[in-house]
Design an enzyme around this catalytic site. Structure first.
Site: not given
Ligand code: NAI
Length: 328
Positions: A159, A187
Site C-alpha cells: 500500500d 491492510h
Molecule cells: P495463492 O493462492 O497463489 O498461494 C497461496 C499458497 O498458500 C498456496 O500454494 C497454498 O497451497 C498455500 N497454503 C495454504 N494453506 C497453507 C498452510 N496452512 N501452510 C502453508 N501453505 C499454505 O495466493 P497468493 O497470490 O500467493 O497470495 C497469498 C496471500 O497473500 C493471500 O492471502 C493474499 O490475499 C495475500 N496478499 C496480501 C497482500 C498484502 O499487501 N498484505 C498483497 C497481495 C496478496
C-alpha cells in the site's frame, strides 16, 4: 564467511511465493553478501509444485543460496528460522462470512504461531502477508508467548509503495523524491494513505498537491482499491508487486530506514496516536539496528483523524471477532 540466515516461506508454491523466492535467493531480502537457507512450507497437495520451484531455484545457481528444504510440517519449516514470511492463507471465497474467513485462517496461523514459538531462532522476525494480514499476525502472535510481541508484523508496504507511485504520477515527481509517506491502520479498503507529512523533493506533499478533493476522491480510493483493480485487469491478484513489497519490508526491518525518511509497517500498537495497545496496525516507523520505532508527535488533522479512526475501528472489530472465536 557468514553463517546462512534461515528464511521460511509459507505458501511457497503460490503466486506470491513464485515471485518471492528467486529474489530472496539472489540476495534482495537481506543484502548482497548474506547467504540464505530456504525453508518452504506448503500443504501436502502442493508439495510437488514446491519441488518444481525448488528445481528452478537450483537451476539459477544462486551463489548465496546454501540450501532448500521443502516440508508440510510447520515444526520442521520453522526450525531455527531467523526470518519467516507467512504468505499462505485461506482466501475469501464466494458466500464466505467474515467469521468463516477468520476461523479458516485461525486454523492456519494458530498452529504456525505455535511452531514459531517452539522452533524458531531467538532473533526471529515474522512478516504476515496472507490476508487478513493484520489479524492473522495477531493470531500467530497470540500463539507464540515466548517470542517478543514486536517480532510479529503485517505487510502494508505494498500500500505504501502504491501510494508513493500514485503521488509521483500526480505531481510529476520522481519516486525517489518522495519521502515520509504513511499508511495507517488495516491492510484493507479502510487503510489510510497519509500525505500530510510526506515530502516531495523537500516540500510538503499536501501543499504541492493542494487538492483535497483529489485526495479524498481519487488518491485514497485508488490506493485502497488497487488490489481489486489489478485483479480486474490481470485476471489474477497482485503477486510480483506483493512479493516486492515483502522484500522491501524485511530489507528495511533488517537494514534500516534512510536518514530523514520513514516507512509503513503493520506492528503491535503501543497506544501511540490513540490506536489501542496490542492491535497490529500500520504506523509510520523508522528502523535502526534491526529495531523499529513509531514516529512520534506528528500533528494529525481532522481529515486524517477520522480516517485513521475508521480503520482502527475495523481492526478492533476483527480482534473482537477472533477473540470470540477463541483464536487469541
Ligand atoms: P495463492 O493462492 O497463489 O498461494 C497461496 C499458497 O498458500 C498456496 O500454494 C497454498 O497451497 C498455500 N497454503 C495454504 N494453506 C497453507 C498452510 N496452512 N501452510 C502453508 N501453505 C499454505 O495466493 P497468493 O497470490 O500467493 O497470495 C497469498 C496471500 O497473500 C493471500 O492471502 C493474499 O490475499 C495475500 N496478499 C496480501 C497482500 C498484502 O499487501 N498484505 C498483497 C497481495 C496478496
Amino acid at each position: 564467511t557468514r553463517t546462512p540466515v534461515n528464511v521460511t516461506v509459507t505458501g511457497a508454491a503460490g503466486q506470491i511465493g513464485y515471485a518471492l523466492l528467486f529474489r530472496i535467493a539472489s540476495g534482495h531480502l537481506l543484502g548482497p553478501d548474506v547467504p540464505v537457507n530456504l525453508r518452504l512450507l506448503e500443504i501436502t497437495p502442493a508439495l510437488k509444485a514446491a519441488e518444481g520451484t525448488a528445481m528452478e531455484l537450483d537451476d539459477c545457481a544462486f551463489p548465496l543460496l546454501r540450501g532448500i528444504e521443502i516440508t508440510d510440517d510447520a515444526n520442521v519449516a520453522f526450525d531455527g528460522a531467523n526470518v519467516a514470511l507467512l504468505v499462505g492463507a485461506r482466501p475469501r471465497t464466494k458466500g464466505m462470512e467474515r467469521g468463516d474467513l477468520l476461523s479458516a485462517n485461525g486454523g492456519i496461523f494458530k498452529p504456525q504461531g505455535k511452531a514459531i514459538n517452539d522452533n524458531a531462532a531467538d532473533d526471529i522476525k515474522v512478516l504476515v502477508v496472507g490476508n487478513p494480514a493484520n489479524t492473522n499476525a495477531l493470531i500467530a502472535q497470540a500463539s507464540a508467548p515466548d517470542v517478543p510481541a514486536e517480532r510479529f508484523t503485517a505487510m502494508t508496504r505494498l500500500d505504501h509503495n502504491r501510494a508513493i507511485s500514485q503521488l509521483a504520477k500526480k505531481t510529476g515527481a520522481a519516486v525517489s523524491d518522495i519521502k515520509r509517506l504513511t499508511i495507517w491502520g488495516n491492510h484493507s479498503a479502510t487503510q489510510y494513505p497519509d500525505i500530510f507529512h510526506a515530502e516531495i523533493a523537500g516540500k510538503n506533499a499536501a501543499e504541492v498537491v493542494a487538492d483535497e478533493q483529489w485526495l479524498a476522491d481519487a488518491f485514497i480510493p485508488t490506493v485502497a482499491k488497487r488490489g481489486a483493480a489489478i485483479i480486474e485487469a490481470r485476471g489474477a491478484s497482485s503477486a510480483a508487486s506483493a512479493a516486492n513489497a515483502a522484500i522491501d519490508h524485511v530489507h528495511t526491518w533488517v537494514n534500516g530506514t534512510a536518514e530523514g525518511d520513514w516507512t509503513s509497517m503493520g506492528i503491535p500498537s503501543d497506544g501511540s496516536y490513540g490506536v489501542p495497545e496490542g492491535l497490529i496496525s500500520s504506523f509510520p516507523v523508522t528502523v535502526k539496528d534491526g529495531k523499529y520505532s513509531i514516529v512520534q508527535d506528528l500533528d494529525i488533522n481532522e481529515f486524517s483523524r477520522k480516517r485513521i479512526d475508521a480503520s482502527v475501528k475495523e481492526l478492533t472489530e476483527e480482534r473482537d471477532a477472533v477473540r470470540e472465536l477463541g483464536l487469541i
